[in-house]
Design a protein around this motif. Structure first.
Motif, PDB file in Angstrom:
ATOM      1  N   LEU A  57     -11.776  10.406  15.636  1.00 53.84           N
ATOM      2  CA  LEU A  57     -12.653   9.522  14.877  1.00 53.84           C
ATOM      3  C   LEU A  57     -13.545   8.760  15.853  1.00 53.84           C
ATOM      4  O   LEU A  57     -13.059   8.002  16.686  1.00 53.84           O
ATOM      5  CB  LEU A  57     -11.819   8.542  14.047  1.00 53.84           C
ATOM      6  CG  LEU A  57     -12.560   7.761  12.958  1.00 53.84           C
ATOM      7  CD1 LEU A  57     -13.126   8.718  11.921  1.00 53.84           C
ATOM      8  CD2 LEU A  57     -11.627   6.770  12.294  1.00 53.84           C
ATOM      9  N   TYR A  58     -14.846   8.994  15.757  1.00 54.02           N
ATOM     10  CA  TYR A  58     -15.815   8.320  16.613  1.00 54.02           C
ATOM     11  C   TYR A  58     -16.028   6.921  16.045  1.00 54.02           C
ATOM     12  O   TYR A  58     -16.744   6.734  15.050  1.00 54.02           O
ATOM     13  CB  TYR A  58     -17.111   9.126  16.654  1.00 54.02           C
ATOM     14  CG  TYR A  58     -18.125   8.604  17.633  1.00 54.02           C
ATOM     15  CD1 TYR A  58     -17.793   8.375  18.959  1.00 54.02           C
ATOM     16  CD2 TYR A  58     -19.434   8.354  17.235  1.00 54.02           C
ATOM     17  CE1 TYR A  58     -18.725   7.896  19.862  1.00 54.02           C
ATOM     18  CE2 TYR A  58     -20.375   7.885  18.125  1.00 54.02           C
ATOM     19  CZ  TYR A  58     -20.013   7.660  19.428  1.00 54.02           C
ATOM     20  OH  TYR A  58     -20.940   7.177  20.316  1.00 54.02           O
ATOM     21  N   MET A  59     -15.393   5.926  16.658  1.00 49.84           N
ATOM     22  CA  MET A  59     -15.270   4.605  16.067  1.00 49.84           C
ATOM     23  C   MET A  59     -16.606   3.903  15.817  1.00 49.84           C
ATOM     24  O   MET A  59     -16.771   3.273  14.768  1.00 49.84           O
ATOM     25  CB  MET A  59     -14.366   3.728  16.928  1.00 49.84           C
ATOM     26  CG  MET A  59     -12.907   4.144  16.887  1.00 49.84           C
ATOM     27  SD  MET A  59     -12.249   4.230  15.205  1.00 49.84           S
ATOM     28  CE  MET A  59     -12.386   2.515  14.691  1.00 49.84           C
ATOM     29  N   PRO A  60     -17.587   3.933  16.739  1.00 46.88           N
ATOM     30  CA  PRO A  60     -18.853   3.253  16.410  1.00 46.88           C
ATOM     31  C   PRO A  60     -19.477   3.760  15.120  1.00 46.88           C
ATOM     32  O   PRO A  60     -19.943   2.978  14.289  1.00 46.88           O
ATOM     33  CB  PRO A  60     -19.729   3.547  17.635  1.00 46.88           C
ATOM     34  CG  PRO A  60     -18.761   3.758  18.743  1.00 46.88           C
ATOM     35  CD  PRO A  60     -17.591   4.450  18.125  1.00 46.88           C
ATOM     36  N   ARG A  61     -19.487   5.076  14.951  1.00 46.36           N
ATOM     37  CA  ARG A  61     -20.038   5.642  13.724  1.00 46.36           C
ATOM     38  C   ARG A  61     -19.151   5.309  12.525  1.00 46.36           C
ATOM     39  O   ARG A  61     -19.643   4.957  11.444  1.00 46.36           O
ATOM     40  CB  ARG A  61     -20.170   7.152  13.856  1.00 46.36           C
ATOM     41  CG  ARG A  61     -20.646   7.823  12.580  1.00 46.36           C
ATOM     42  CD  ARG A  61     -20.483   9.309  12.632  1.00 46.36           C
ATOM     43  NE  ARG A  61     -21.154   9.865  13.796  1.00 46.36           N
ATOM     44  CZ  ARG A  61     -21.050  11.151  14.139  1.00 46.36           C
ATOM     45  NH1 ARG A  61     -20.300  11.965  13.433  1.00 46.36           N
ATOM     46  NH2 ARG A  61     -21.678  11.596  15.202  1.00 46.36           N
ATOM     47  N   ALA A  62     -17.829   5.408  12.697  1.00 45.30           N
ATOM     48  CA  ALA A  62     -16.916   5.127  11.591  1.00 45.30           C
ATOM     49  C   ALA A  62     -17.042   3.694  11.105  1.00 45.30           C
ATOM     50  O   ALA A  62     -17.042   3.437   9.898  1.00 45.30           O
ATOM     51  CB  ALA A  62     -15.475   5.421  12.030  1.00 45.30           C
ATOM     52  N   LEU A  63     -17.168   2.750  12.022  1.00 47.92           N
ATOM     53  CA  LEU A  63     -17.295   1.349  11.626  1.00 47.92           C
ATOM     54  C   LEU A  63     -18.599   1.097  10.879  1.00 47.92           C
ATOM     55  O   LEU A  63     -18.641   0.308   9.926  1.00 47.92           O
ATOM     56  CB  LEU A  63     -17.204   0.446  12.857  1.00 47.92           C
ATOM     57  CG  LEU A  63     -15.839   0.410  13.555  1.00 47.92           C
ATOM     58  CD1 LEU A  63     -15.900  -0.464  14.798  1.00 47.92           C
ATOM     59  CD2 LEU A  63     -14.758  -0.086  12.604  1.00 47.92           C
ATOM     60  N   ARG A  64     -19.669   1.758  11.300  1.00 47.55           N
ATOM     61  CA  ARG A  64     -20.939   1.596  10.586  1.00 47.55           C
ATOM     62  C   ARG A  64     -20.837   2.136   9.162  1.00 47.55           C
ATOM     63  O   ARG A  64     -21.305   1.502   8.212  1.00 47.55           O
ATOM     64  CB  ARG A  64     -22.069   2.296  11.343  1.00 47.55           C
ATOM     65  CG  ARG A  64     -22.456   1.639  12.656  1.00 47.55           C
ATOM     66  CD  ARG A  64     -23.779   2.184  13.152  1.00 47.55           C
ATOM     67  NE  ARG A  64     -23.732   3.614  13.395  1.00 47.55           N
ATOM     68  CZ  ARG A  64     -23.433   4.164  14.554  1.00 47.55           C
ATOM     69  NH1 ARG A  64     -23.135   3.397  15.596  1.00 47.55           N
ATOM     70  NH2 ARG A  64     -23.432   5.476  14.703  1.00 47.55           N
ATOM     71  N   VAL A  65     -20.237   3.307   9.032  1.00 49.52           N
ATOM     72  CA  VAL A  65     -20.092   3.913   7.704  1.00 49.52           C
ATOM     73  C   VAL A  65     -19.188   3.071   6.819  1.00 49.52           C
ATOM     74  O   VAL A  65     -19.493   2.813   5.643  1.00 49.52           O
ATOM     75  CB  VAL A  65     -19.544   5.349   7.843  1.00 49.52           C
ATOM     76  CG1 VAL A  65     -19.167   5.919   6.483  1.00 49.52           C
ATOM     77  CG2 VAL A  65     -20.572   6.249   8.516  1.00 49.52           C
TER      78      VAL A  65
END
Length: 231
Positions: A57-65
């Motif tokens: 899980l790519y966290m920067p992208r996941a947090l934005r989503v």
């Protein structure tokens, strides 16, 4: 082309088709770089990035989503007439968690660079989504109750809590006559506040659990569809 020593300029005789390890004139070591060690300037393709991020899980992208999807869901549910005051926002979020989690997994997979979430990372994404929605829902409800009570001098939130707590003695009496001390405790402000907090904690746990399950299922279905497209 004859190779020469970079320090003394003497020609380097080939040894078995390759330059020697040391210059025979000055003894300078001759550095040789394999072509396999040369880093290519070609940017990675979307397919390679997809493989890079597919299992984790790519966290920067996941947090934005998660932030965008959860905030949108809580906002829509809170704007429904009477949902915020009656506490129905948590139930609405729980009912529509499969749809919200599927939207989050799809948005994660369609962002740039594209990536497909594995069932494990989909479960993590859904759990984060449930945690964010539950926390945001509790915060919005607390702020709304504070504003209604001290800003507009409205007791509507307290009345809703008292109505919900009034059903507990009736349920206890159905199983048998409860002690008078217990009935008295059920009417105290401490019990009402504790039941309000417990309800939010329970909603938060249910949202996290439902988000994890629905996120994993959404990632599995999305991967299966992508695999059929590739095949």
């Amino acid at each position: 082309m004859i190779a020469s020593c970079p320090r003394c300029g003497a020609p380097l005789p080939l040894v078995e088709g390759d330059v020697p390890h040391f210059c025979p004139t000055c003894g300078l070591p001759q550095l040789r770089i394999s072509l396999d060690a040369v880093v290519s300037d070609t940017p990675p393709t979307p397919e390679s990035k997809e493989l890079l991020y597919s299992e984790g899980l790519y966290m920067p992208r996941a947090l934005r989503v998660v932030a965008a999807t959860g905030a949108s869901a809580v906002t829509v549910a809170s704007l429904l007439p009477g949902a915020l005051v009656s506490g129905a926002v948590g139930g609405l979020l729980l009912v529509f968690t499969p749809l919200i989690a599927s939207a989050a997994v799809y948005a994660y997979s369609r962002s740039r660079p594209p990536a497909l979430a594995s069932p494990t990372s989909g479960a993590r994404l859904g759990a984060l989504l449930g945690l964010w929605m539950g926390s945001l829902f509790a915060t919005v409800t607390g702020i709304a109750g504070f504003v209604l009570r001290y800003g507009y001098h409205s007791h509507v939130v307290g009345e809703k809590i008292e109505q919900a707590a009034a059903q507990v003695p009736a349920q206890l009496q159905a199983a048998g006559p409860p002690p008078p001390e217990l009935l008295q405790m059920l009417k105290t402000p401490e019990f009402l506040a504790s039941s309000f907090i417990f309800g939010h904690v329970l909603s938060l746990l249910l949202l996290v659990l439902a988000g994890a399950v629905c996120g994993s299922m959404a990632a599995t279905v999305l991967r299966a569809r992508r695999q059929r497209t590739i095949d």
